[in-house]
Design a protein around this motif. Sequence first.
Motif, PDB file in Angstrom:
ATOM      1  N   THR A   1       0.840  -1.195   0.000  1.00 16.01           N
ATOM      2  CA  THR A   1       0.000   0.000   0.000  1.00 16.01           C
ATOM      3  C   THR A   1       0.882   1.256   0.000  1.00 16.01           C
ATOM      4  OG1 THR A   1      -0.055   0.235   2.396  1.00 16.01           O
ATOM      5  CG2 THR A   1      -1.693  -1.233   1.432  1.00 16.01           C
TER       6      THR A   1
ATOM      7  N   ASN B   1       0.803   3.893   1.890  1.00 16.77           N
ATOM      8  CA  ASN B   1       1.253   4.329   3.217  1.00 16.77           C
ATOM      9  C   ASN B   1       2.391   3.451   3.726  1.00 16.77           C
ATOM     10  OD1 ASN B   1      -0.523   6.499   3.487  1.00 16.77           O
ATOM     11  ND2 ASN B   1      -2.175   5.168   4.194  1.00 16.77           N
TER      12      ASN B   1
ATOM     13  N   ARG C   1       5.712   4.364   1.932  1.00 17.18           N
ATOM     14  CA  ARG C   1       6.413   5.550   2.448  1.00 17.18           C
ATOM     15  C   ARG C   1       7.502   5.094   3.419  1.00 17.18           C
ATOM     16  NH1 ARG C   1       1.007   9.084   3.851  1.00 17.18           N
ATOM     17  NH2 ARG C   1       1.042  10.371   1.980  1.00 17.18           N
TER      18      ARG C   1
ATOM     19  N   ILE D   1      -3.873  -6.945   3.871  1.00 22.86           N
ATOM     20  CA  ILE D   1      -5.113  -6.271   4.295  1.00 22.86           C
ATOM     21  C   ILE D   1      -6.322  -6.743   3.487  1.00 22.86           C
ATOM     22  CG2 ILE D   1      -3.947  -4.242   5.249  1.00 22.86           C
ATOM     23  CD1 ILE D   1      -4.855  -2.688   2.754  1.00 22.86           C
TER      24      ILE D   1
ATOM     25  N   GLN E   1      -5.009  -7.550   9.151  1.00 22.28           N
ATOM     26  CA  GLN E   1      -4.754  -6.443  10.082  1.00 22.28           C
ATOM     27  C   GLN E   1      -5.600  -6.563  11.358  1.00 22.28           C
ATOM     28  OE1 GLN E   1      -6.408  -6.333   7.270  1.00 22.28           O
ATOM     29  NE2 GLN E   1      -7.747  -4.558   7.024  1.00 22.28           N
ATOM     30  N   PHE E   2      -6.614  -7.440  11.314  1.00 21.77           N
ATOM     31  CA  PHE E   2      -7.456  -7.625  12.493  1.00 21.77           C
ATOM     32  C   PHE E   2      -7.020  -8.813  13.343  1.00 21.77           C
ATOM     33  CE2 PHE E   2     -10.091  -5.364   9.337  1.00 21.77           C
ATOM     34  CZ  PHE E   2     -10.334  -4.214  10.063  1.00 21.77           C
TER      35      PHE E   2
ATOM     36  N   ALA F   1      -5.863  -1.074  13.778  1.00 25.07           N
ATOM     37  CA  ALA F   1      -5.760  -2.131  12.758  1.00 25.07           C
ATOM     38  C   ALA F   1      -5.368  -1.578  11.394  1.00 25.07           C
ATOM     39  CB  ALA F   1      -7.071  -2.924  12.664  1.00 25.07           C
TER      40      ALA F   1
ATOM     41  N   PRO G   1       1.036   1.478   8.017  1.00 25.24           N
ATOM     42  CA  PRO G   1       2.178   0.740   8.556  1.00 25.24           C
ATOM     43  C   PRO G   1       2.246   0.787  10.077  1.00 25.24           C
ATOM     44  CG  PRO G   1       2.874   2.917   7.864  1.00 25.24           C
ATOM     45  CD  PRO G   1       1.429   2.804   7.492  1.00 25.24           C
TER      46      PRO G   1
ATOM     47  N   GLU H   1       1.059   5.291  12.039  1.00 26.52           N
ATOM     48  CA  GLU H   1       0.872   6.520  11.244  1.00 26.52           C
ATOM     49  C   GLU H   1       2.129   6.798  10.411  1.00 26.52           C
ATOM     50  OE1 GLU H   1      -1.761   8.355  10.589  1.00 26.52           O
ATOM     51  OE2 GLU H   1      -3.050   7.166  11.905  1.00 26.52           O
ATOM     52  N   SER H   2       1.962   6.670   9.102  1.00 27.39           N
ATOM     53  CA  SER H   2       3.120   6.802   8.213  1.00 27.39           C
ATOM     54  C   SER H   2       3.847   8.143   8.416  1.00 27.39           C
ATOM     55  CB  SER H   2       2.685   6.631   6.754  1.00 27.39           C
ATOM     56  OG  SER H   2       1.746   7.617   6.379  1.00 27.39           O
TER      57      SER H   2
HETATM   58  N1  LIG Z   1      -3.191   7.769   8.397  1.00 25.25           N
HETATM   59  C1  LIG Z   1      -2.684   6.420   8.329  1.00 25.25           C
HETATM   60  C2  LIG Z   1      -3.546   5.621   7.359  1.00 25.25           C
HETATM   61  C3  LIG Z   1      -3.199   4.155   7.416  1.00 25.25           C
HETATM   62  C4  LIG Z   1      -4.102   3.354   6.502  1.00 25.25           C
HETATM   63  O1  LIG Z   1      -5.257   3.734   6.206  1.00 25.25           O
HETATM   64  N2  LIG Z   1      -3.583   2.204   6.059  1.00 25.25           N
HETATM   65  C5  LIG Z   1      -4.355   1.347   5.217  1.00 25.25           C
HETATM   66  C6  LIG Z   1      -3.500   0.824   4.082  1.00 25.25           C
HETATM   67  S1  LIG Z   1      -2.926   2.170   3.039  1.00 25.25           S
HETATM   68  C7  LIG Z   1      -4.834   0.161   6.036  1.00 25.25           C
HETATM   69  O2  LIG Z   1      -4.094  -0.367   6.852  1.00 25.25           O
HETATM   70  N3  LIG Z   1      -6.074  -0.275   5.796  1.00 25.25           N
HETATM   71  C8  LIG Z   1      -6.629  -1.397   6.478  1.00 25.25           C
HETATM   72  C9  LIG Z   1      -7.914  -1.053   7.162  1.00 25.25           C
HETATM   73  O3  LIG Z   1      -8.302   0.135   7.165  1.00 25.25           O
HETATM   74  O4  LIG Z   1      -8.536  -1.967   7.708  1.00 25.25           O
HETATM   75  C10 LIG Z   1      -1.216   6.437   7.880  1.00 25.25           C
HETATM   76  O5  LIG Z   1      -0.821   7.377   7.187  1.00 25.25           O
HETATM   77  O6  LIG Z   1      -0.465   5.520   8.251  1.00 25.25           O
END
Ligand SMILES: N[C@@H](CCC(=O)N[C@@H](CS)C(=O)NCC(=O)O)C(=O)O
Length: 227
Positions: free
Chosen positions: A28, A30, A33, A52, A57-58, A69, A72, A87-88
């Motif tokens: 992904t 994020n 990064r 994911i 993630q759960f 959940a 990164p 939080e990236s």
């Molecule tokens: N603001 C968070 C967003 C993290 C995020 O939304 N990650 C997504 C992947 S890009 C994720 O883990 N999604 C799984 C879910 O929401 O269940 C960051 O920048 O790390």
Amino acid sequence: MSKRGNNLLKMAALIPGISNLEAYLWATPNSRRVSILFETLGLEYRVHPVDIRAQEQFSPEILALNPFAKLPIVAWTEADAQHVMTESGAIMLHFCRHAPDLLPVDGPPREAVLVWFMTAMTSIGPMTGNAHHWTSLAPERPTAAANHHMALVRRAYSVLERQLATYDYLAGAYSLADIAAYPWVAVHDWAKIDLGDYPAIESWMIRVAERPAVIRGMQVPDGASLA
Ligand SMILES: N[C@@H](CCC(=O)N[C@@H](CS)C(=O)NCC(=O)O)C(=O)O
């Protein structure tokens, strides 16, 4: 967690006092990064792929690290204590504290990096993600929702285009801002963006994509995909 691509990347550690650096990532923007930054810093880190799309993630292990959940997630040992960050953007700002070339310590160069870093954090990343949701992922896809988010992405791209028509990189020199923006601009098709409409962004994409640390970071976790 997925067994695919569970790899240990061996490199010289740059940050003194840090050991057992673990990164929980998927394919992904994020996550990438973080993998691009760690590759850029030359850190030794172990990748734990978390699929994911398979809802990994759960799992209890991930929820114990991040009750939200989301990826990164980064964990490490420092001063005999266990550290965990999510939080990236927070991870990036924390880990580049010894890298003034990526985030200058003061003055207008630092201000420019922070402005473009936050533009990537708030206007490129989430808006592209929302556009993807309303154009491709949601069970119902109201046209107004898709149009709203695609317009917000185009508005941000217009600002990037103007900046990159003048400078090679977002804040002038290559910086944390480019690392924050690149993995999201790499999925510009999620917001139905045609890079042909943004030639300066397209040239920047090519420049950033050629960097060895970016090439390595974009392949982490090995074999992972969002398909
Ligand atoms: N603001 C968070 C967003 C993290 C995020 O939304 N990650 C997504 C992947 S890009 C994720 O883990 N999604 C799984 C879910 O929401 O269940 C960051 O920048 O790390």
